[in-house]
Each structure stands twice: as structure tokens, then as C-alpha cells.
Design a protein around this motif. Structure first.
Motif, PDB file in Angstrom:
ATOM      1  N   VAL A 284       5.984  42.074   6.344  1.00  0.00           N
ATOM      2  CA  VAL A 284       6.109  42.678   7.671  1.00  0.00           C
ATOM      3  C   VAL A 284       6.846  41.745   8.624  1.00  0.00           C
ATOM      4  CG1 VAL A 284       4.836  43.482   9.698  1.00  0.00           C
ATOM      5  CG2 VAL A 284       4.062  44.120   7.390  1.00  0.00           C
ATOM      6  N   ILE A 285       6.473  40.463   8.634  1.00  0.00           N
ATOM      7  CA  ILE A 285       7.108  39.492   9.529  1.00  0.00           C
ATOM      8  C   ILE A 285       8.572  39.288   9.142  1.00  0.00           C
ATOM      9  CG2 ILE A 285       7.059  37.115  10.381  1.00  0.00           C
ATOM     10  CD1 ILE A 285       4.752  38.886  11.336  1.00  0.00           C
ATOM     11  N   ALA A 286       8.840  39.183   7.837  1.00  0.00           N
ATOM     12  CA  ALA A 286      10.216  38.973   7.379  1.00  0.00           C
ATOM     13  C   ALA A 286      11.111  40.154   7.750  1.00  0.00           C
ATOM     14  CB  ALA A 286      10.236  38.748   5.866  1.00  0.00           C
ATOM     15  N   MET A 287      10.603  41.383   7.565  1.00  0.00           N
ATOM     16  CA  MET A 287      11.404  42.556   7.920  1.00  0.00           C
ATOM     17  C   MET A 287      11.573  42.661   9.438  1.00  0.00           C
ATOM     18  SD  MET A 287      12.510  43.988   5.216  1.00  0.00           S
ATOM     19  CE  MET A 287      13.186  45.399   6.068  1.00  0.00           C
ATOM     20  N   LEU A 288      10.524  42.322  10.191  1.00  0.00           N
ATOM     21  CA  LEU A 288      10.633  42.351  11.658  1.00  0.00           C
ATOM     22  C   LEU A 288      11.685  41.352  12.139  1.00  0.00           C
ATOM     23  CD1 LEU A 288       9.670  43.307  14.429  1.00  0.00           C
ATOM     24  CD2 LEU A 288       7.841  41.577  14.299  1.00  0.00           C
ATOM     25  N   ALA A 289      11.676  40.162  11.537  1.00  0.00           N
ATOM     26  CA  ALA A 289      12.684  39.161  11.890  1.00  0.00           C
ATOM     27  C   ALA A 289      14.087  39.675  11.566  1.00  0.00           C
ATOM     28  CB  ALA A 289      12.411  37.853  11.138  1.00  0.00           C
ATOM     29  N   GLY A 290      14.215  40.375  10.438  1.00  0.00           N
ATOM     30  CA  GLY A 290      15.510  40.940  10.071  1.00  0.00           C
ATOM     31  C   GLY A 290      15.993  41.978  11.069  1.00  0.00           C
ATOM     32  N   VAL A 291      15.078  42.825  11.543  1.00  0.00           N
ATOM     33  CA  VAL A 291      15.441  43.857  12.517  1.00  0.00           C
ATOM     34  C   VAL A 291      15.857  43.221  13.844  1.00  0.00           C
ATOM     35  CG1 VAL A 291      14.554  45.774  13.900  1.00  0.00           C
ATOM     36  CG2 VAL A 291      14.004  45.642  11.461  1.00  0.00           C
ATOM     37  N   VAL A 292      15.078  42.242  14.313  1.00  0.00           N
ATOM     38  CA  VAL A 292      15.406  41.572  15.579  1.00  0.00           C
ATOM     39  C   VAL A 292      16.752  40.855  15.482  1.00  0.00           C
ATOM     40  CG1 VAL A 292      14.705  39.749  17.177  1.00  0.00           C
ATOM     41  CG2 VAL A 292      12.994  41.322  16.259  1.00  0.00           C
ATOM     42  N   PHE A 293      16.964  40.151  14.372  1.00  0.00           N
ATOM     43  CA  PHE A 293      18.233  39.454  14.179  1.00  0.00           C
ATOM     44  C   PHE A 293      19.401  40.449  14.174  1.00  0.00           C
ATOM     45  CE2 PHE A 293      21.683  37.869  11.538  1.00  0.00           C
ATOM     46  CZ  PHE A 293      21.899  36.597  12.078  1.00  0.00           C
ATOM     47  N   ALA A 294      19.215  41.578  13.475  1.00  0.00           N
ATOM     48  CA  ALA A 294      20.275  42.578  13.401  1.00  0.00           C
ATOM     49  C   ALA A 294      20.581  43.162  14.776  1.00  0.00           C
ATOM     50  CB  ALA A 294      19.872  43.689  12.434  1.00  0.00           C
ATOM     51  N   ALA A 295      19.527  43.442  15.553  1.00  0.00           N
ATOM     52  CA  ALA A 295      19.735  44.023  16.877  1.00  0.00           C
ATOM     53  C   ALA A 295      20.539  43.086  17.767  1.00  0.00           C
ATOM     54  CB  ALA A 295      18.384  44.335  17.520  1.00  0.00           C
ATOM     55  N   ILE A 296      20.236  41.781  17.674  1.00  0.00           N
ATOM     56  CA  ILE A 296      20.940  40.812  18.519  1.00  0.00           C
ATOM     57  C   ILE A 296      22.350  40.543  17.987  1.00  0.00           C
ATOM     58  CG2 ILE A 296      20.941  38.426  19.340  1.00  0.00           C
ATOM     59  CD1 ILE A 296      17.855  38.546  19.234  1.00  0.00           C
ATOM     60  N   ALA A 297      22.428  40.177  16.711  1.00  0.00           N
ATOM     61  CA  ALA A 297      23.709  39.751  16.137  1.00  0.00           C
ATOM     62  C   ALA A 297      24.688  40.916  15.995  1.00  0.00           C
ATOM     63  CB  ALA A 297      23.483  39.082  14.789  1.00  0.00           C
ATOM     64  N   LEU A 298      24.245  42.018  15.394  1.00  0.00           N
ATOM     65  CA  LEU A 298      25.149  43.148  15.192  1.00  0.00           C
ATOM     66  C   LEU A 298      25.441  43.867  16.502  1.00  0.00           C
ATOM     67  CD1 LEU A 298      23.777  44.703  11.865  1.00  0.00           C
ATOM     68  CD2 LEU A 298      25.586  43.006  12.170  1.00  0.00           C
ATOM     69  N   GLY A 299      24.400  43.988  17.333  1.00  0.00           N
ATOM     70  CA  GLY A 299      24.607  44.661  18.611  1.00  0.00           C
ATOM     71  C   GLY A 299      25.628  43.944  19.474  1.00  0.00           C
ATOM     72  N   TRP A 300      25.542  42.630  19.544  1.00  0.00           N
ATOM     73  CA  TRP A 300      26.463  41.860  20.363  1.00  0.00           C
ATOM     74  C   TRP A 300      27.863  41.833  19.749  1.00  0.00           C
ATOM     75  CZ3 TRP A 300      29.103  37.175  19.438  1.00  0.00           C
ATOM     76  CH2 TRP A 300      29.742  36.635  20.566  1.00  0.00           C
ATOM     77  N   THR A 301      27.941  41.620  18.435  1.00  0.00           N
ATOM     78  CA  THR A 301      29.241  41.498  17.771  1.00  0.00           C
ATOM     79  C   THR A 301      30.020  42.813  17.790  1.00  0.00           C
ATOM     80  OG1 THR A 301      28.295  39.830  16.290  1.00  0.00           O
ATOM     81  CG2 THR A 301      30.400  40.793  15.636  1.00  0.00           C
ATOM     82  N   SER A 302      29.315  43.936  17.566  1.00  0.00           N
ATOM     83  CA  SER A 302      30.001  45.231  17.514  1.00  0.00           C
ATOM     84  C   SER A 302      30.210  45.843  18.894  1.00  0.00           C
ATOM     85  CB  SER A 302      29.199  46.212  16.656  1.00  0.00           C
ATOM     86  OG  SER A 302      27.975  46.534  17.288  1.00  0.00           O
ATOM     87  N   GLY A 303      29.448  45.367  19.882  1.00  0.00           N
ATOM     88  CA  GLY A 303      29.536  45.947  21.213  1.00  0.00           C
ATOM     89  C   GLY A 303      28.757  47.239  21.354  1.00  0.00           C
ATOM     90  N   MET A 304      27.718  47.423  20.540  1.00  0.00           N
ATOM     91  CA  MET A 304      26.942  48.660  20.595  1.00  0.00           C
ATOM     92  C   MET A 304      26.216  48.827  21.926  1.00  0.00           C
ATOM     93  SD  MET A 304      25.254  48.925  16.781  1.00  0.00           S
ATOM     94  CE  MET A 304      24.511  50.516  17.099  1.00  0.00           C
ATOM     95  N   GLY A 305      25.579  47.755  22.394  1.00  0.00           N
ATOM     96  CA  GLY A 305      24.814  47.856  23.628  1.00  0.00           C
ATOM     97  C   GLY A 305      23.401  48.336  23.381  1.00  0.00           C
ATOM     98  N   GLY A 306      22.523  48.085  24.344  1.00  0.00           N
ATOM     99  CA  GLY A 306      21.107  48.385  24.172  1.00  0.00           C
ATOM    100  C   GLY A 306      20.808  49.855  23.975  1.00  0.00           C
ATOM    101  N   GLU A 307      21.522  50.746  24.687  1.00  0.00           N
ATOM    102  CA  GLU A 307      21.240  52.174  24.573  1.00  0.00           C
ATOM    103  C   GLU A 307      21.536  52.696  23.179  1.00  0.00           C
ATOM    104  OE1 GLU A 307      22.610  56.407  26.634  1.00  0.00           O
ATOM    105  OE2 GLU A 307      23.159  54.489  27.564  1.00  0.00           O
TER     106      GLU A 307
END
Length: 461
Positions: A284-307
């Protein structure tokens, strides 16, 4: 009557027949409802007190969903974000561009084998599902062959993940047998890998090549969109391209965290770092860390944005609500079978068999796993029966008995196993398709694992 071995075994097969009838007959019940109805009637027929039946159903569903449901939900969120950001397409394109279609199933075998070392079966599959969908859909476009590549890619992943989960420490099942039989962990890992490699090849890409043209799996558009959603535009501007290295890093974050825990368990189990590694390596912790990392890294790099990220997460959970419910229903059915005494009846019937210990351990493991829907029950019971018979056998032979017991626990993974329903619903399979693929693959892994363990044991008796 309720406690007789013959009655309980008959009840097991009758309950499975009823479940299949409810799902496939004119009723065409949703699997979740069919599982709950079958579980309740089975508990009643087994003589369980009427007032305790709801408690059993709730406990079984709750225990299964306590970890598996959370991991599946987090995996769906990670997979959707990988798809919407374009990261998963980058990985798929790399595989397709640098290999022939014939090599793709073998590449997936190797990837799943590596991921399967630290990860449980369900967790590893959650991580790989987006890759499987992306690669298979790209291969369909490249080759023009429809309804073929999903199984060509999926089957090797199932074979590798199941094999490592059942046969090789430090997965929980093999560790139970290692502890109960006093086997050497390092030797068991080494011999387990020796048995696992040919087993995965035969049950994975080789079987996939044979079964894929005969089943013709075609997931629904909703499932394909969930895991291969095309990159979208935000505020009238296209998303930026994800670097390929970041796409791989994002997929591997939970894998690495679990692998660190595995290494610490083997190298420094009593060190001060072990509690920290245990927390970080928890699925659970490992997958949660993966989701948080993806939201920050992929969101910022791709320009997706919070919405857009929030929208991806919301859409991902809509698509897997039914899967999670069915997994819970499988857990309820599993709990009823365990509480009914079916497992104890099978143990009593087999405990006096005089067989080669490798064969005996495998036989009891597969019988109990099938009867109760729990690989852990199969491994624990088989270990308890075989342990007094080990005597002065060599360390290598004892390790091979562990591998055989673990192999047995993998086989006949069918309608009373939550993993069966997870695979079935994740790829939109019919009951027959899931039986010919998931159950058959895991049974082949079980049989080949036994064969190679038995052949090696001839040199160490």
C-alpha cells in the motif's frame, strides 16, 4: 453428516457448479451477486449458524479488500495517469520500435520476472496492466492482427508473477514453508530460480503462442481507454512529451521500494533499517508513493495541471469499482470455504498418504489451495503434514520440497480465488476465457514447477 469428509468435498464441487450456473445460465447474474449468493448458501449447507453467516461474508470480503482493494485502486490511479500523460505510450513505442512483434512476449516475460521478485502477484499485475494494454494495442496497429496480442502479452506476465510469488522466497508463501521445514533461504532462492526459469518459459510465451489464436480476447473500449487513453489538451495547448527515462522511473518507483525491503530482509533482517524498509516496502505504501511521485513528476513535466490530474484519478476509480466489488465477493466465498471445514477434511484424508515428499507436498498444496481458495492455507497445511517426515534429508532436498509445496499452491486458481476475478474483470474476459488463460497458466506453472523440482530432487535424496 455436515462434518463428514465426503459431504464437505461434495459441497465444494456443488458450490462451484452453482456459481458457474448463476453467472453463465439464463440468470446471467453479475459475478459479485453470484459470489455472495453462492457463499451464503454454501455456509448454510455446511451447517454454519444462521446468525453468523453475515459476519463470515463481511469478514471475508473485508479482509480481502483491506489490502488488495486499496492496492488495486492505487494501481488504477497510477495506470490512468501514466496513460493520460503519455508516459505509458512512450514505453510501448520504445518496445515496439526496438523489437519485432515476436520478441514482445519474451520482453514482457523478462520484465514481469524481474518485477515478480519483490512484488506479490496482484501488485505486480497492477503495475504491469497499463504496459500490457499499451504494448498489445500498438502491436494490433502494427501487425493488423486483432484479438491476438492481449493474450500474447498478458499470459507471460501471469506466468512469471505467479511463479515467483509461489516458488521463490522472500514471498510469504515460500517463507512459511522455509520456516516450517527448516530449509536454507539462500539455497531455496537459488534452486527456486533454477526451477522458475524453464517453468515461466513453457507456461508463459510458449503457451501464449498456442492459446492466443484460440481464445481471441478483445477488451472493451472502456478498459482500453482506461489504460491507453490518448494524451489530451489542457487549456487549448498540447501536453509536453514525457522523457522516456521518466516514464520508466515512474513505473519502477513501487518496484524499487519493495525490492529494497526484499534485499534488507535477506541481507540484514535484524538491522535498524529493517523496520523502515518494511514500511516503505509495504504494497500500500509503495503504491501510494508511486502515485504521488507520478502526480508530481508527470503532472509537472507534461503540463497537465492539478485539474486534469484530479480528473484522471476520478475516471480511474469509476472504471474499477466493479472489479473491487468482485474481488470482495471472491473473498467472502473464500472465507466460507475455509470456515466450512473443507480444508480440514482434505487434510485429514491426505495426511496418511505414503508418497515421495516432493510429490506429497505438491499434492496437498494444490488440493488445499483449490478447496479453500487460499494459497496460504495450502502451503501451511502441506508444510505441517510434511515437516515430521523430513528426517535427515539433505538441505537441497528440503529446499526442493519447499518449492514443490509452493508450486502446488499456485495451481487450479479458479472461481474461489480473488486473483482469478481480478484478471478476468481487468481484461473483460468471459468465465471460459479466464479459465483457459488465467487458471490454466497458473496450473501449468504449478505442474512444471513440480516436474523440475522432482527432477532435481533425484540428485539430492
Amino acid at each position: 453428516m455436515f462434518g463428514s469428509t465426503a459431504y464437505l468435498v461434495t459441497l465444494l464441487f456443488a458450490s462451484i457448479a452453482l456459481l458457474i450456473l448463476l453467472i453463465n445460465w439464463k440468470t446471467k447474474l453479475h459475478p459479485f451477486l453470484a459470489l455472495l449468493i453462492t457463499a451464503g448458501l454454501t455456509a448454510l449447507a455446511a451447517g454454519e449458524e444462521l446468525g453468523k453467516i453475515p459476519e463470515t461474508l463481511i469478514a471475508g470480503a473485508g479482509d480481502t479488500l483491506g489490502e488488495t482493494g486499496v492496492v488495486v485502486a492505487l494501481g488504477a490511479m497510477l495506470g490512468r495517469l501514466l496513460a493520460d500523460s503519455g508516459a505509458i505510450q512512450r514505453i510501448a513505442n520504445l518496445v515496439i520500435e526496438h523489437s519485432s512483434p515476436r520478441a514482445a512476449p519474451w520482453i514482457m516475460t523478462g520484465v514481469a520476472f524481474i518485477i515478480g521478485i519483490p512484488m506479490f502477484f496482484e501488485v505486480g499485475l497492477v503495475v504491469l496492466i497499463p504496459v500490457i494494454y499499451a504494448v498489445a494495442s500498438q502491436l494490433e496497429k502494427k501487425t493488423g492482427q486483432k484479438n491476438l496480442w492481449y493474450l500474447r502479452i498478458l499470459v507471460p506476465a501471469i506466468a512469471a508473477l505467479a511463479c515467483l510469488h509461489g516458488m521463490v522466497p522472500p514471498h510469504p508463501g515460500p517463507l512459511i514453508a522455509v520456516s516450517g521445514l527448516g530449509a536454507n533461504v539462500g539455497l531455496t532462492i537459488g534452486l527456486g530460480l533454477v526451477c522458475a526459469i524453464p517453468t515461466v518459459i513453457l507456461a508463459g510465451p510458449v503457451y501464449a503462442r498456442w492459446i492466443a489464436p484460440r481464445v481471441k480476447l478483445e477488451p472493451s473500449d472502456d478498459l482500453i481507454d482506461q489504460y491507453t487513453g490518448q494524451r489530451t489538451e489542457v487549456a487549448d495547448r498540447p501536453l509536453r512529451t514525457i522523457p522516456i527515462w521518466l516514464a520508466f522511473v515512474t513505473v519502477l518507483v513501487p518496484v524499487v521500494l519493495m525490492l529494497v525491503h526484499t534485499v534488507v530482509q535477506l541481507v540484514a533482517p535484524d538491522s535498524s533499517f529493517e523496520p523502515v524498509a518494511e514500511v516503505l516496502g509495504n504494497p500500500v505504501i509503495a503504491m501510494l508513493a508511486g502515485v504521488v511521485f507520478a502526480a508530481i513528476a508527470l503532472g509537472w513535466t507534461s503540463g497537465m495541471g492539478g485539474e486534469r490530474i484530479r480528473s484522471s484519478f476520478g475516471e480511474s476509480l469509476k472504471s474499477i469499482a466493479g472489479v473491487i466489488l468482485i474481488i470482495g465477493g471472491g473473498g467472502a466465498f473464500n472465507e466460507v470455504l475455509k470456515d466450512s471445514g473443507i480444508g480440514d477434511a482434505v487434510v485429514g484424508a491426505t495426511s496418511h498418504l505414503e508418497m515421495n515428499l516432493v510429490l506429497l507436498g505438491w499434492f496437498i498444496g494444490i488440493l488445499l489451495s483449490f478447496a479453500t481458495g487460499s494459497a496460504t492455507v495450502g502451503i501451511t497445511s502441506a508444510t505441517g503434514i510434511v515437516a515430521p517426515l523430513i528426517g535427515d534429508h539433505s538441505a537441497a532436498y528440503v529446499s526442493l520440497v519447499v518449492i514443490a509445496i509452493g508450486s502446488g499452491s499456485i495451481g487450479l486458481n479458479w472461481v474461489n480465488h480473488a486473483g482469478f476475478w481480478f484478471v478476468k474483470e481487468s481484461f473483460g474476459m468471459t468465465l471460459g476465457q479466464a479459465t483457459k488463460t488465467h487458471m490454466m497458466v497458473q496450473t501449468l506453472v504449478s505442474v512444471f514447477g513440480l516436474i523440475f523440482a522432482f527432477l532435481l530432487s533425484l540428485f539430492f535424496i
